[in-house]
Design a protein around this motif. Structure first.
Motif, PDB file in Angstrom:
ATOM      1  N   LEU A 213      19.121  58.068  -1.696  1.00  0.00           N
ATOM      2  CA  LEU A 213      19.151  58.168  -0.065  1.00  0.00           C
ATOM      3  C   LEU A 213      20.439  58.147   0.277  1.00  0.00           C
ATOM      4  O   LEU A 213      21.357  59.046   1.238  1.00  0.00           O
ATOM      5  N   ILE A 214      21.003  57.114  -0.247  1.00  0.00           N
ATOM      6  CA  ILE A 214      23.043  56.996   0.020  1.00  0.00           C
ATOM      7  C   ILE A 214      23.642  58.687  -0.479  1.00  0.00           C
ATOM      8  O   ILE A 214      24.044  58.774   0.326  1.00  0.00           O
ATOM      9  N   TYR A 215      23.148  58.637  -1.902  1.00  0.00           N
ATOM     10  CA  TYR A 215      23.756  60.050  -2.402  1.00  0.00           C
ATOM     11  C   TYR A 215      23.418  61.069  -1.475  1.00  0.00           C
ATOM     12  O   TYR A 215      24.257  62.109  -1.620  1.00  0.00           O
ATOM     13  N   GLU A 216      22.346  60.777  -0.941  1.00  0.00           N
ATOM     14  CA  GLU A 216      21.963  62.239  -0.106  1.00  0.00           C
ATOM     15  C   GLU A 216      22.945  62.439   1.047  1.00  0.00           C
ATOM     16  O   GLU A 216      22.435  62.976   1.832  1.00  0.00           O
ATOM     17  N   GLN A 217      24.000  61.005   0.928  1.00  0.00           N
ATOM     18  CA  GLN A 217      24.538  61.285   2.291  1.00  0.00           C
ATOM     19  C   GLN A 217      23.635  60.897   3.649  1.00  0.00           C
ATOM     20  O   GLN A 217      24.014  60.643   4.528  1.00  0.00           O
ATOM     21  N   PHE A 218      23.003  60.225   3.793  1.00  0.00           N
ATOM     22  CA  PHE A 218      22.334  59.437   4.539  1.00  0.00           C
ATOM     23  C   PHE A 218      22.953  58.018   5.271  1.00  0.00           C
ATOM     24  O   PHE A 218      23.262  57.301   3.970  1.00  0.00           O
ATOM     25  N   PRO A 219      22.757  57.016   6.674  1.00  0.00           N
ATOM     26  CA  PRO A 219      23.947  56.189   6.301  1.00  0.00           C
ATOM     27  C   PRO A 219      22.811  54.831   5.711  1.00  0.00           C
ATOM     28  O   PRO A 219      21.600  55.233   5.684  1.00  0.00           O
ATOM     29  N   GLU A 220      23.443  54.039   5.476  1.00  0.00           N
ATOM     30  CA  GLU A 220      22.896  52.932   4.739  1.00  0.00           C
ATOM     31  C   GLU A 220      21.615  52.362   6.330  1.00  0.00           C
ATOM     32  O   GLU A 220      20.359  52.034   5.002  1.00  0.00           O
ATOM     33  N   GLU A 221      22.029  52.395   6.817  1.00  0.00           N
ATOM     34  CA  GLU A 221      21.520  52.086   7.953  1.00  0.00           C
ATOM     35  C   GLU A 221      19.513  53.051   8.389  1.00  0.00           C
ATOM     36  O   GLU A 221      18.317  52.534   8.019  1.00  0.00           O
ATOM     37  N   ALA A 222      20.056  54.393   8.196  1.00  0.00           N
ATOM     38  CA  ALA A 222      18.565  54.753   7.802  1.00  0.00           C
ATOM     39  C   ALA A 222      18.016  55.114   6.482  1.00  0.00           C
ATOM     40  O   ALA A 222      17.164  54.847   6.499  1.00  0.00           O
TER      41      ALA A 222
END
Length: 279
Positions: A213-222
């Protein structure tokens, strides 16, 4: 019949002597009849029967006791094989007790009050000891059964209590997640939706899904919100990932275990996968 004829004869004689019977003569004649009837009635006496109420044993003292009742006006005796006749004391209430040493052989004790007899068979001491030993053995077995049943019920009760606690905890967690999802931001909801999509076509560890999900550029919190609320069974995810690896290559258990840990699964999750692989 003779008693009934007597008043008739007296009456005939009285009336034969005088034609004018006075009240005194009539009264005398009536009194005689009444006395005779009263005498017959008083001779009917009820006698209490001989009764054996209880036989008990004291194996420690090696004695037995027989308790009963009888009419106190009678004489009660006990004999063994028509010998050794003994007189037994009767209380004012008619009760009596006979105590003796338990015989070495089975013996009949005969009690009689001169009207009726009662025979009590007393078993041998050795046989009574065997019966008592067997009885105690059965009591101990029953105690063991009862104790095992008690432990089983306590275990079942503890398991039900634990299951109920687990159910309540899961329900509370589900309500908390539902509330969190309802209050989530748009990007948190999108991250959760993407996490569900990934798990629909591939197996991930929790940390591996987070990194994706981080790779997908979602924020860490999300991304963290998504992996915390995706409701995945991470043990089953580890097993599915192990099966994926085995579909295209061969692994030793140790090598597959290391590969799963490398994928971000915990040691417990990796071991679960190894332990549940099909033969």
């Amino acid at each position: 019949m003779k008693k009934l004829v007597l008043p008739l004869l007296l009456s005939t004689l009285l009336f034969g002597c005088t034609n004018n019977a006075n009240d005194k003569e009539e009264t005398f004649e009536t009194t005689v009849e009444s006395t005779i009837i009263s005498t017959e009635s008083s001779e009917t006496i009820e006698v209490e029967p001989l009764i054996i109420k209880e036989t008990s044993y004291d194996l420690n003292e090696k004695t037995f006791s027989i308790v009963g009742s009888v009419d106190k006006s009678n004489t009660l005796t006990m004999s063994v094989s028509d010998q050794n006749k003994k007189s037994i004391e009767i209380s004012d209430s008619g009760s009596w007790i006979f105590t003796d040493t338990i015989p070495e052989n089975e013996t009949d004790y005969v009690f009689t009050d001169g009207i009726t007899s009662e025979t009590i068979k007393i078993d041998s001491l050795s046989n009574l000891m065997k019966i008592e030993a067997k009885k105690q053995e059965e009591i101990e077995k029953q105690k063991q059964v009862d104790e095992e049943e008690k432990i089983r019920k306590e275990k079942e009760a503890a398991e039900r209590e634990e299951a109920e606690k687990q159910k309540k905890a899961e329900e509370a967690e589900k309500r908390s997640q539902e509330e969190a999802i309802n209050n989530a931001t748009r990007e948190q909801k999108n991250a959760l939706s993407k996490a569900i999509d990934y798990l629909d076509y591939s197996a991930f560890s929790k940390s591996g899904l987070y990194e994706q999900l981080i790779y997908e550029q979602f924020p860490e919190e999300a991304a963290q919100f998504a992996v915390d609320n995706v409701q995945a069974d991470w043990n089953e995810q580890a097993l599915n990932k192990a099966l994926d690896y085995l579909d295209y290559s061969s692994f030793s258990d140790a090598g597959l275990y290391d590969q799963l840990v490398f994928e971000g699964f915990t040691s417990e999750q990796a071991q679960y996968a190894i332990d549940n692989l099909p033969n």
